[in-house]
Design a protein around this motif. Sequence first.
Motif, mmCIF file in Angstrom:
data_model
loop_
_atom_site.group_PDB
_atom_site.id
_atom_site.type_symbol
_atom_site.label_atom_id
_atom_site.label_comp_id
_atom_site.label_asym_id
_atom_site.label_seq_id
_atom_site.Cartn_x
_atom_site.Cartn_y
_atom_site.Cartn_z
ATOM 1 N N ASP A 1 36.539 39.362 16.961
ATOM 2 C CA ASP A 1 36.184 40.780 16.790
ATOM 3 C C ASP A 1 36.257 41.559 18.100
ATOM 4 O O ASP A 1 35.389 42.382 18.407
ATOM 5 C CB ASP A 1 34.784 40.928 16.174
ATOM 6 C CG ASP A 1 34.707 40.322 14.780
ATOM 7 O OD1 ASP A 1 35.652 40.504 14.001
ATOM 8 O OD2 ASP A 1 33.704 39.651 14.480
ATOM 9 N N TRP A 2 37.301 41.303 18.886
ATOM 10 C CA TRP A 2 37.538 42.045 20.113
ATOM 11 C C TRP A 2 38.638 43.078 19.904
ATOM 12 O O TRP A 2 39.565 42.855 19.117
ATOM 13 C CB TRP A 2 37.963 41.107 21.239
ATOM 14 C CG TRP A 2 36.864 40.251 21.786
ATOM 15 C CD1 TRP A 2 35.539 40.276 21.460
ATOM 16 C CD2 TRP A 2 37.015 39.212 22.769
ATOM 17 N NE1 TRP A 2 34.844 39.327 22.175
ATOM 18 C CE2 TRP A 2 35.717 38.666 22.985
ATOM 19 C CE3 TRP A 2 38.097 38.712 23.479
ATOM 20 C CZ2 TRP A 2 35.510 37.618 23.899
ATOM 21 C CZ3 TRP A 2 37.880 37.677 24.378
ATOM 22 C CH2 TRP A 2 36.597 37.141 24.589
ATOM 23 N N ASP A 3 38.551 44.175 20.625
ATOM 24 C CA ASP A 3 39.574 45.223 20.568
ATOM 25 C C ASP A 3 40.504 45.211 21.776
ATOM 26 O O ASP A 3 41.681 45.562 21.657
ATOM 27 C CB ASP A 3 38.921 46.614 20.463
ATOM 28 C CG ASP A 3 38.144 46.795 19.180
ATOM 29 O OD1 ASP A 3 38.618 46.323 18.127
ATOM 30 O OD2 ASP A 3 37.053 47.405 19.228
ATOM 31 N N ASP A 4 39.987 44.817 22.937
ATOM 32 C CA ASP A 4 40.744 44.918 24.184
ATOM 33 C C ASP A 4 41.290 43.559 24.598
ATOM 34 O O ASP A 4 40.589 42.541 24.524
ATOM 35 C CB ASP A 4 39.854 45.475 25.297
ATOM 36 C CG ASP A 4 39.353 46.877 24.989
ATOM 37 O OD1 ASP A 4 40.109 47.654 24.369
ATOM 38 O OD2 ASP A 4 38.196 47.185 25.352
ATOM 39 N N THR A 5 42.531 43.568 25.069
ATOM 40 C CA THR A 5 43.162 42.337 25.546
ATOM 41 C C THR A 5 42.595 41.963 26.909
ATOM 42 O O THR A 5 42.626 42.771 27.836
ATOM 43 C CB THR A 5 44.686 42.524 25.662
ATOM 44 O OG1 THR A 5 45.214 42.902 24.394
ATOM 45 C CG2 THR A 5 45.360 41.231 26.116
ATOM 46 N N PRO A 6 42.075 40.729 27.062
ATOM 47 C CA PRO A 6 41.508 40.326 28.356
ATOM 48 C C PRO A 6 42.576 40.225 29.443
ATOM 49 O O PRO A 6 43.779 40.132 29.156
ATOM 50 C CB PRO A 6 40.901 38.952 28.057
ATOM 51 C CG PRO A 6 40.805 38.872 26.571
ATOM 52 C CD PRO A 6 41.911 39.702 26.035
ATOM 53 N N ALA A 7 42.116 40.187 30.684
ATOM 54 C CA ALA A 7 43.030 40.176 31.827
ATOM 55 C C ALA A 7 43.853 38.899 31.910
ATOM 56 O O ALA A 7 44.878 38.875 32.595
ATOM 57 C CB ALA A 7 42.242 40.372 33.115
ATOM 58 N N ASP A 8 43.412 37.827 31.254
ATOM 59 C CA ASP A 8 44.130 36.555 31.343
ATOM 60 C C ASP A 8 45.080 36.321 30.175
ATOM 61 O O ASP A 8 45.548 35.200 29.963
ATOM 62 C CB ASP A 8 43.142 35.396 31.447
ATOM 63 C CG ASP A 8 42.282 35.241 30.192
ATOM 64 O OD1 ASP A 8 42.338 36.121 29.301
ATOM 65 O OD2 ASP A 8 41.531 34.242 30.107
ATOM 66 N N SER A 9 45.377 37.359 29.421
ATOM 67 C CA SER A 9 46.217 37.235 28.232
ATOM 68 C C SER A 9 47.260 38.348 28.249
ATOM 69 O O SER A 9 46.905 39.511 28.454
ATOM 70 C CB SER A 9 45.360 37.331 26.962
ATOM 71 O OG SER A 9 44.310 36.364 26.989
ATOM 72 N N THR A 10 48.538 37.993 28.023
ATOM 73 C CA THR A 10 49.613 38.948 28.265
ATOM 74 C C THR A 10 50.797 38.702 27.343
ATOM 75 O O THR A 10 51.156 37.546 27.079
ATOM 76 C CB THR A 10 50.114 38.835 29.730
ATOM 77 O OG1 THR A 10 49.021 39.011 30.613
ATOM 78 C CG2 THR A 10 51.173 39.866 30.041
ATOM 79 N N GLY B 1 51.955 34.283 33.961
ATOM 80 C CA GLY B 1 52.670 35.393 34.578
ATOM 81 C C GLY B 1 51.811 36.338 35.384
ATOM 82 O O GLY B 1 50.632 36.084 35.642
ATOM 83 N N MET B 2 52.414 37.461 35.783
ATOM 84 C CA MET B 2 51.868 38.353 36.792
ATOM 85 C C MET B 2 50.462 38.846 36.462
ATOM 86 O O MET B 2 49.526 38.577 37.200
ATOM 87 C CB MET B 2 52.792 39.547 36.987
ATOM 88 C CG MET B 2 52.306 40.531 38.048
ATOM 89 S SD MET B 2 53.537 41.785 38.431
ATOM 90 C CE MET B 2 53.682 42.615 36.857
ATOM 91 N N SER B 3 50.310 39.588 35.377
ATOM 92 C CA SER B 3 49.003 40.184 35.131
ATOM 93 C C SER B 3 47.956 39.117 34.829
ATOM 94 O O SER B 3 46.802 39.222 35.238
ATOM 95 C CB SER B 3 49.083 41.187 33.975
ATOM 96 O OG SER B 3 49.494 40.550 32.783
ATOM 97 N N ALA B 4 48.376 38.060 34.128
ATOM 98 C CA ALA B 4 47.419 37.027 33.767
ATOM 99 C C ALA B 4 46.957 36.235 34.979
ATOM 100 O O ALA B 4 45.847 35.707 35.005
ATOM 101 C CB ALA B 4 48.028 36.093 32.722
ATOM 102 N N ARG B 5 47.786 36.127 36.008
ATOM 103 C CA ARG B 5 47.382 35.387 37.204
ATOM 104 C C ARG B 5 46.737 36.293 38.249
ATOM 105 O O ARG B 5 45.706 35.971 38.808
ATOM 106 C CB ARG B 5 48.594 34.671 37.810
ATOM 107 C CG ARG B 5 48.934 33.373 37.081
ATOM 108 C CD ARG B 5 49.873 32.509 37.869
ATOM 109 N NE ARG B 5 50.043 31.205 37.216
ATOM 110 C CZ ARG B 5 50.953 30.310 37.581
ATOM 111 N NH1 ARG B 5 51.766 30.571 38.582
ATOM 112 N NH2 ARG B 5 51.054 29.160 36.963
ATOM 113 N N LEU B 6 47.344 37.434 38.515
ATOM 114 C CA LEU B 6 46.806 38.297 39.560
ATOM 115 C C LEU B 6 45.506 38.971 39.130
ATOM 116 O O LEU B 6 44.652 39.260 39.966
ATOM 117 C CB LEU B 6 47.841 39.353 39.955
ATOM 118 C CG LEU B 6 49.140 38.816 40.568
ATOM 119 C CD1 LEU B 6 50.027 39.966 41.030
ATOM 120 C CD2 LEU B 6 48.860 37.875 41.739
#
Length: 279
Positions: free
Chosen positions: A17-26, A66-71
């Motif tokens: 039940d989440w709306d926003d994609t977390p920083a570790d998922s791309t 990748g980039m966003s998920a790692r950085l």
Amino acid sequence: MGLSTDEIMQISLDLVDWDDTPADSTVYVPGEDVETALVGIDLESPEIQLAHDLGYDLALAHHPTGMSARLDFPEVLDTQVEFMTEHGVPEDVAEDAVADLRSRMDHGGHSSNYRHDPSVAELLGQPYLNTHLAPDEYGRRVFREVADDLDDDATAGEFVDALAAIPELDAADTDVLLRLGDRDNGLGEVAVHHAAGTNGGASVARAYFEHGVDTVLYIHVGAGDTAELREEFADAGKNLVVTGHIASDAIGMNAVIDALEARGVECDTVSGCGIGREN
């Protein structure tokens, strides 16, 4: 008509039940009309090539590459602080406990070749994404339910046995282990420290133990961290339960697969996904 990669990412978020994609998922390489997927815990360049050669519409990984998920990964570590403060750890103590981990992840992301695997997928035109935190949160809730279903006077051994009955953990080659503590120890207050990017090591477990938590659950832990905790808490009646990394990750990813197949996406599993799953 199949699903888009954005729709598939949302399906993974919908599990919790989440709306926003977390920083570790791309979504590294977007795609439309996905009807088949190769799904694994770790899908890197060889598996991306395999997905392409075998004609899969999507390579769907759990762990980020990748980039966003790692950085951006250190952002996810805020969850570590949230979990600790929910169990009564003061916020400043929780921040201190995770500071070294945050620094190591920041330095590691900065030094990593974050373009390696996504660039291979781009060259091949192979749709490719990873979903990490949401499936882990699904698994965390499964573990939390197991803990909450036990009697107030349950022992650490009874918790280990109840966890070991989860299909993915039961089918795994790894065992649920009590890295610190004795089976006869009281279970007491349980902190399920999963879905926080990675395990918190000795410093996070120590913060829990020093602020009233009796049992900490990690899905993996380093040998050095175990040694530290055994030296400090050997006679304190504290417990560190470790469920096994890949089997624990498979709990959430198997739920993602079930949700995708319910939407008509045919999924084949490699690299740890599918453990304990009924087809």
